[in-house]
Design a protein around this motif. Structure first.
Motif, PDB file in Angstrom:
ATOM      1  N   TYR A  58       0.815  -1.215   0.000  1.00 25.97           N
ATOM      2  CA  TYR A  58       0.000   0.000   0.000  1.00 25.97           C
ATOM      3  C   TYR A  58       0.849   1.266   0.000  1.00 25.97           C
ATOM      4  CZ  TYR A  58      -3.551  -3.382   1.417  1.00 25.97           C
ATOM      5  OH  TYR A  58      -4.385  -4.471   1.472  1.00 25.97           O
ATOM      6  N   GLY A  59       2.009   1.200   0.634  1.00 24.50           N
ATOM      7  CA  GLY A  59       2.880   2.363   0.717  1.00 24.50           C
ATOM      8  C   GLY A  59       3.985   2.108   1.719  1.00 24.50           C
ATOM      9  N   THR A  60       5.002   2.937   1.681  1.00 21.96           N
ATOM     10  CA  THR A  60       6.094   2.809   2.647  1.00 21.96           C
ATOM     11  C   THR A  60       5.545   2.926   4.058  1.00 21.96           C
ATOM     12  OG1 THR A  60       7.644   3.767   1.071  1.00 21.96           O
ATOM     13  CG2 THR A  60       8.289   3.792   3.394  1.00 21.96           C
ATOM     14  N   SER A  61       6.011   2.059   4.951  1.00 22.96           N
ATOM     15  CA  SER A  61       5.527   2.089   6.332  1.00 22.96           C
ATOM     16  C   SER A  61       6.651   1.689   7.268  1.00 22.96           C
ATOM     17  CB  SER A  61       4.328   1.155   6.512  1.00 22.96           C
ATOM     18  OG  SER A  61       4.683  -0.181   6.185  1.00 22.96           O
ATOM     19  N   HIS A  62       6.492   2.092   8.508  1.00 22.37           N
ATOM     20  CA  HIS A  62       7.523   1.806   9.503  1.00 22.37           C
ATOM     21  C   HIS A  62       6.880   1.533  10.852  1.00 22.37           C
ATOM     22  CE1 HIS A  62      11.460   1.896  11.386  1.00 22.37           C
ATOM     23  NE2 HIS A  62      10.990   2.741  12.298  1.00 22.37           N
ATOM     24  N   VAL A  63       7.414   0.558  11.568  1.00 20.96           N
ATOM     25  CA  VAL A  63       6.995   0.283  12.941  1.00 20.96           C
ATOM     26  C   VAL A  63       7.990   0.974  13.858  1.00 20.96           C
ATOM     27  CG1 VAL A  63       6.589  -1.488  14.682  1.00 20.96           C
ATOM     28  CG2 VAL A  63       5.939  -1.912  12.299  1.00 20.96           C
ATOM     29  N   SER A  64       7.504   1.949  14.630  1.00 20.66           N
ATOM     30  CA  SER A  64       8.405   2.807  15.403  1.00 20.66           C
ATOM     31  C   SER A  64       8.498   2.450  16.876  1.00 20.66           C
ATOM     32  CB  SER A  64       7.957   4.266  15.276  1.00 20.66           C
ATOM     33  OG  SER A  64       6.636   4.422  15.795  1.00 20.66           O
ATOM     34  N   GLY A  65       7.677   1.476  17.333  1.00 17.07           N
ATOM     35  CA  GLY A  65       7.654   1.183  18.760  1.00 17.07           C
ATOM     36  C   GLY A  65       7.174   2.406  19.528  1.00 17.07           C
ATOM     37  N   GLN A  66       7.855   2.699  20.590  1.00 17.30           N
ATOM     38  CA  GLN A  66       7.560   3.913  21.344  1.00 17.30           C
ATOM     39  C   GLN A  66       8.522   5.030  20.954  1.00 17.30           C
ATOM     40  OE1 GLN A  66       4.767   4.015  23.228  1.00 17.30           O
ATOM     41  NE2 GLN A  66       4.519   1.946  22.382  1.00 17.30           N
ATOM     42  N   GLY A  67       8.815   5.053  19.665  1.00 15.96           N
ATOM     43  CA  GLY A  67       9.766   6.029  19.157  1.00 15.96           C
ATOM     44  C   GLY A  67      11.200   5.575  19.285  1.00 15.96           C
ATOM     45  N   ASP A  68      11.397   4.323  19.704  1.00 20.80           N
ATOM     46  CA  ASP A  68      12.745   3.825  19.957  1.00 20.80           C
ATOM     47  C   ASP A  68      13.264   2.924  18.833  1.00 20.80           C
ATOM     48  OD1 ASP A  68      10.832   1.928  20.525  1.00 20.80           O
ATOM     49  OD2 ASP A  68      11.942   1.038  22.198  1.00 20.80           O
ATOM     50  N   ILE A  69      12.491   2.768  17.746  1.00 21.93           N
ATOM     51  CA  ILE A  69      12.942   1.983  16.603  1.00 21.93           C
ATOM     52  C   ILE A  69      13.159   2.953  15.444  1.00 21.93           C
ATOM     53  CG2 ILE A  69      12.429   0.085  15.032  1.00 21.93           C
ATOM     54  CD1 ILE A  69      10.500  -1.019  17.122  1.00 21.93           C
ATOM     55  N   PRO A  70      14.401   3.285  15.168  1.00 23.76           N
ATOM     56  CA  PRO A  70      14.666   4.297  14.144  1.00 23.76           C
ATOM     57  C   PRO A  70      14.389   3.779  12.736  1.00 23.76           C
ATOM     58  CG  PRO A  70      16.726   3.345  14.925  1.00 23.76           C
ATOM     59  CD  PRO A  70      15.641   2.791  15.801  1.00 23.76           C
ATOM     60  N   VAL A  71      14.152   4.709  11.833  1.00 24.68           N
ATOM     61  CA  VAL A  71      13.990   4.369  10.422  1.00 24.68           C
ATOM     62  C   VAL A  71      15.312   3.824   9.902  1.00 24.68           C
ATOM     63  CG1 VAL A  71      13.527   5.291   8.124  1.00 24.68           C
ATOM     64  CG2 VAL A  71      12.211   6.121  10.094  1.00 24.68           C
ATOM     65  N   ALA A  72      15.264   2.620   9.327  1.00 26.63           N
ATOM     66  CA  ALA A  72      16.479   1.948   8.881  1.00 26.63           C
ATOM     67  C   ALA A  72      16.384   1.588   7.406  1.00 26.63           C
ATOM     68  CB  ALA A  72      16.728   0.708   9.735  1.00 26.63           C
ATOM     69  N   GLU A  73      17.353   0.809   6.919  1.00 22.59           N
ATOM     70  CA  GLU A  73      17.492   0.565   5.487  1.00 22.59           C
ATOM     71  C   GLU A  73      16.268  -0.082   4.862  1.00 22.59           C
ATOM     72  OE1 GLU A  73      18.582   0.575   1.707  1.00 22.59           O
ATOM     73  OE2 GLU A  73      19.546   1.698   3.336  1.00 22.59           O
ATOM     74  N   GLN A  74      15.595  -0.972   5.567  1.00 25.30           N
ATOM     75  CA  GLN A  74      14.418  -1.622   4.993  1.00 25.30           C
ATOM     76  C   GLN A  74      13.360  -0.590   4.601  1.00 25.30           C
ATOM     77  OE1 GLN A  74      12.751  -5.371   6.651  1.00 25.30           O
ATOM     78  NE2 GLN A  74      10.894  -4.185   7.015  1.00 25.30           N
ATOM     79  N   THR A  75      13.105   0.357   5.503  1.00 21.56           N
ATOM     80  CA  THR A  75      12.124   1.400   5.224  1.00 21.56           C
ATOM     81  C   THR A  75      12.626   2.362   4.155  1.00 21.56           C
ATOM     82  OG1 THR A  75      11.321   1.261   7.496  1.00 21.56           O
ATOM     83  CG2 THR A  75      10.728   3.233   6.258  1.00 21.56           C
ATOM     84  N   LEU A  76      13.905   2.701   4.209  1.00 16.33           N
ATOM     85  CA  LEU A  76      14.473   3.628   3.234  1.00 16.33           C
ATOM     86  C   LEU A  76      14.469   3.022   1.835  1.00 16.33           C
ATOM     87  CD1 LEU A  76      17.454   5.042   5.317  1.00 16.33           C
ATOM     88  CD2 LEU A  76      15.257   6.142   4.840  1.00 16.33           C
ATOM     89  N   ARG A  77      14.685   1.709   1.744  1.00 17.77           N
ATOM     90  CA  ARG A  77      14.622   1.033   0.451  1.00 17.77           C
ATOM     91  C   ARG A  77      13.191   1.080  -0.088  1.00 17.77           C
ATOM     92  NH1 ARG A  77      16.419  -0.032  -4.475  1.00 17.77           N
ATOM     93  NH2 ARG A  77      15.478  -1.930  -5.322  1.00 17.77           N
ATOM     94  N   ALA A  78      12.224   0.848   0.785  1.00 13.63           N
ATOM     95  CA  ALA A  78      10.827   0.930   0.374  1.00 13.63           C
ATOM     96  C   ALA A  78      10.492   2.332  -0.128  1.00 13.63           C
ATOM     97  CB  ALA A  78       9.912   0.544   1.537  1.00 13.63           C
ATOM     98  N   ALA A  79      11.038   3.342   0.532  1.00  9.17           N
ATOM     99  CA  ALA A  79      10.802   4.725   0.102  1.00  9.17           C
ATOM    100  C   ALA A  79      11.381   4.975  -1.282  1.00  9.17           C
ATOM    101  CB  ALA A  79      11.412   5.691   1.115  1.00  9.17           C
TER     102      ALA A  79
END
Length: 207
Positions: A164-185
Motif C-alpha cells: 500500500y505504501g512505505t511504512s515503519h513500525v516505530s515502537g515507542q519512538g525507539d525503533i529508528p527508520v532503517a534501510e528496509q524502510t528507506l529502500r521501500a521509500a
C-alpha cells in the motif's frame, strides 16, 4: 526531451518518524529527476501538549524551517505523496485538516488527473498501517486522482511486506527508520516519478 515532473511530499509528523521518511522520499524523487517540494501540515495540538512530550517538542523545533503546506502546493504538483502516522487506523487530524481545505480546488477540477501515493508509521506491526493508507486513498478517489502504490513491484517489497505504501513500525519512538524502510521509500518515489512522467508525456502527446 525528458518531461518535467513536480512532486509534492506533504506530511504530518509529531516526533519525527514520518518526517524522516518524507525527507528520504523527497530526496529519492529528486534523484529520479523530479522537482520537489517538501511540506508539512500545520500543527493543531496546543503548545502545552507539544511541550509535554520532549521528543515532540524537539522535533517541532528541528523542523521549524520546513514550510507549511498550502493549497498552491497541490496546484503546482503533478504528483503528491502524503504521509501520516496512524491515528486509530486513520489519518491524523493535522493532515485531514489540510485535506478539508481543498474543497475549492476539488470543485474546480484542479486535484484530478494527478498521481497520488502515501506512507505511514505505527507503534506496532498491527497498529493500523493498512487501514490508514486505505482511508487516505479514499480521498484520492474523490479527487479523481491516479493512485500509484508501490505494490510488490520490487524484490525488496517482499521483505517490508506493505504494497500500500512505505511504512515503519516505530515502537515507542525507539525503533529508528532503517534501510528496509528507506529502500521501500526509494521504490515508491521512483515509481511515482516514473508513472507521473509517463502520464504527463502521454497527455501532452494527446493534446
Amino acid at each position: 526531451m525528458t518531461t518535467s515532473v513536480n512532486v509534492a511530499v506533504i506530511y504530518y509528523s509529531s516526533t519525527g518518524t514520518i518526517s524522516t521518511i518524507a525527507k528520504a522520499l523527497a530526496k529519492d524523487a529528486e534523484n529520479a529527476g523530479a522537482q520537489v517540494r517538501l511540506r508539512k501540515a500545520a500543527e493543531l495540538a496546543p503548545q502545552a501538549a507539544v511541550n509535554s512530550n520532549p521528543a515532540w517538542a524537539e522535533h517541532a523545533k528541528a523542523t521549524a524551517d520546513i514550510p507549511e503546506v498550502s493549497p498552491d502546493d497541490m496546484v503546482w504538483a503533478d504528483a503528491v505523496i502524503f504521509g501520516t502516522p496512524t491515528r486509530y487506523g486513520n489519518v491524523t487530524a493535522q493532515l485531514k485538516q489540510f485535506l478539508d481545505t481543498l474543497g475549492g480546488l476539488w470543485q474546480a477540477g484542479k486535484l484530478a488527473d494527478k498521481v497520488y501515493s502515501g506512507f505511514t508509521a505505527s507503534s506496532t506491526t498491527h497498529g493500523g498501517q493498512e487501514s490508514t493508507l486505505l482511508a487516505l486513498y479514499n480521498t484520492i478517489y474523490h479527487f479523481g486522482g491516479i493512485l500509484v502504490p508501490p505494490g510488490y513491484t520490487d524484490s525488496s517489497k517482499f521483505v517490508d511486506g506493505n504494497p500500500y505504501g512505505t511504512s515503519h513500525v516505530s515502537g515507542q519512538g525507539d525503533i529508528p527508520v532503517a534501510e528496509q524502510t528507506l529502500r521501500a521509500a526509494r521504490v515508491q518515489a521512483e515509481r511515482v516519478v516514473k508513472f507521473t512522467r509517463a502520464i504527463r508525456t502521454g497527455l501532452a502527446a494527446g493534446n
